[in-house]
Design an enzyme around this catalytic site. Structure first.
Site, mmCIF file in Angstrom:
data_model
loop_
_atom_site.group_PDB
_atom_site.id
_atom_site.type_symbol
_atom_site.label_atom_id
_atom_site.label_comp_id
_atom_site.label_asym_id
_atom_site.label_seq_id
_atom_site.Cartn_x
_atom_site.Cartn_y
_atom_site.Cartn_z
ATOM 1 N N SER A 161 0.940 -1.271 0.078
ATOM 2 C CA SER A 161 0.010 -0.005 -0.038
ATOM 3 C C SER A 161 1.003 1.281 0.030
ATOM 4 O O SER A 161 1.639 1.531 -1.008
ATOM 5 C CB SER A 161 -0.819 0.047 1.238
ATOM 6 O OG SER A 161 -1.874 0.916 1.150
ATOM 7 N N HIS A 366 -7.780 -5.491 0.431
ATOM 8 C CA HIS A 366 -6.446 -4.634 0.543
ATOM 9 C C HIS A 366 -5.646 -5.171 1.908
ATOM 10 O O HIS A 366 -4.375 -4.981 1.514
ATOM 11 C CB HIS A 366 -6.835 -3.102 1.149
ATOM 12 C CG HIS A 366 -5.766 -2.199 0.976
ATOM 13 N ND1 HIS A 366 -5.493 -1.811 -0.277
ATOM 14 C CD2 HIS A 366 -5.069 -1.491 2.048
ATOM 15 C CE1 HIS A 366 -4.459 -1.139 -0.093
ATOM 16 N NE2 HIS A 366 -4.239 -0.875 1.353
#
Ligand SMILES: *[C@@H]1O[C@H](CO)[C@@H](O)[C@H](O)[C@H]1NC(C)=O
Ligand SMILES: *[C@@H]1O[C@H](CO)[C@@H](O)[C@H](O)[C@H]1NC(C)=O
Length: 392
Positions: A161, A366
């Site tokens: 990320s 995610h």
């Protein structure tokens, strides 16, 4: 009135949480170093000072296989995230296989709350940074340290990320670092955030206003490890009943994508001992700007501030064409933050993508890249293949 309620709430929750902390499972209580030891790998704690004075503690697990692998965490996170799955975690898998493993911690998290001159509890200036400074100062300080310490010429990186975003900042602003990274593996590689899903897309609309409110009341540190808000969240989320429903089914999954299969209720208590790790308000503001502007660009100080900082009215884009090192991109179809559409845009802007991988399971979200309970089967073999190909 609300303040009084808040005070009462906090004065009950804080001590209760301290008591509760002792009831967290062992892996929720141990820090990175202790977890490494528990899973069979002694951890060295290293310290580096950045050009602009921040003192960061980061970690090393010695291994014979070189070049070293450097792992970089995401927003408000810490190195812990890559080890709290124990035997099924990335750090332990790499260490078991004999790799020389290093882990970043960047300014503002619980391992990076020190500065030569500034006091994080008193000087608001300490918190005057975003992903930009992390990429520009923290990553090169740690990378140079690793190269010097090991005598190697190159490293391989794995980022998650914002741990990928910051590398794009580094490699575009200081392109000489492309020479020092043999390959970067990007898990949920955030650069463009033009396609974030509801409710994040909605909250982003209020981001600038919320930012101003927090600025006005002098709150520059966000989700600090030791604060009443964090204590409150952890208190609620580490109860035995309903905590998974409240914290993840009703809340958390909406922000990362629903995947109940890879994140089971019992793991929540472990996570609550480690997340969040803290960052700055400005870091969240920068991310919020990327969402609203649909660009991958430097911090927006407003027209006047931009003129002063950049000589232009709008902040400049990070030039992804300067990221010439080999890049591998991994994306999940059910990731509501880093979507396939945005990663495709990233891919067309990067000159040297050597691997592009959409995770096989359609519900991959995610956080499955760092916390999923089957990463050792579904993810790591792909990563090992990329790292080992280069070692031959
Ligand atoms: C981790 O915990 C051990 C003891 O439990 C302590 O000695 C060590 O300083 C801690 N490390 C960090 C980086 O906080
Ligand atoms: C993956 O991890 C799980 C849980 O630790 C373990 O039961 C399984 O045997 C592991 N599989 C492989 C292929 O390493």
């Amino acid at each position: 009135m609300t303040q009084i309620f808040f005070l009462i709430f906090v004065s009950i929750c804080l001590p209760t949480y301290s008591l509760l902390r002792n009831t967290l499972p062992e892996d929720g209580r141990l820090n990175f170093t202790a977890l490494g030891a528990k899973y069979g790998h002694p951890v060295e704690e290293h310290e580096v000072t950045t050009e602009d004075g921040y003192i960061l503690t980061f970690f090393h697990i010695k291994g014979k296989i070189k070049p070293p692998v450097f792992i970089i965490h995401g927003i408000a996170d810490t190195a812990d995230t890559f080890i709290i799955r124990g035997k099924t975690s990335l750090v332990i898998a790499l260490a078991d296989a004999g790799h020389d493993v290093w882990l970043a911690n960047y300014r503002g998290n619980k391992y990076g709350r020190r500065h030569l001159k500034l006091n994080p509890d008193k000087d608001l200036k300490f918190w005057d940074f975003s992903l930009h400074e992390v990429g520009y100062y923290d990553l090169p300080a740690m990378i140079d340290y690793i190269l010097q310490h090991t005598g190697e010429k190159k490293i391989q990186t794995i980022g998650h990320s914002q741990g990928v975003t910051t590398q794009f900042v580094l490699l575009s602003k200081r392109p000489e670092y492309n020479e020092k990274i043999e390959i970067m593996v990007g898990l949920a590689p955030v650069a463009f955030l033009s396609d974030v899903r509801f409710p994040v897309s909605l909250i982003a609309q209020f981001g600038p206003m919320l930012g101003e409110v927090f600025k006005a009341i002098g709150v520059e540190e966000t989700f600090p490890e030791k604060s009443s808000t964090t204590a409150l969240v952890r208190f609620i989320c580490s109860q035995d009943v309903f905590s998974y429903e409240m914290c993840f089914l009703l809340f958390g999954f909406h922000f990362v994508g629903f995947d109940t299969k890879r994140f089971e209720p019992s793991f929540l208590k472990v996570l609550m001992g480690h997340y969040p790790g803290g960052t700055s308000r400005k870091n969240f503001m920068h991310v919020n700007q990327l969402v609203l502007s649909k660009r991958f660009c430097e911090f927006d100080y407003g027209p006047k501030g931009n003129l002063e900082h950049y000589g232009y009215i709008v902040p400049p884009d990070y030039n992804l064409h300067k990221v010439t090192t080999k890049v591998a991109l991994f994306v999940g179809e059910n990731d509501v933050l880093c979507t396939i559409k945005d990663v495709d845009m990233l891919r067309t802007n990067l000159p040297n993508v050597v691997h592009y991988h959409v995770m096989e399971d359609k519900v991959w979200n995610h956080i499955d890249f760092t916390l999923g309970n089957d990463m050792n089967v579904t993810l790591f073999p792909h990563i090992f293949k990329l790292l080992n190909k280069l070692n031959k």
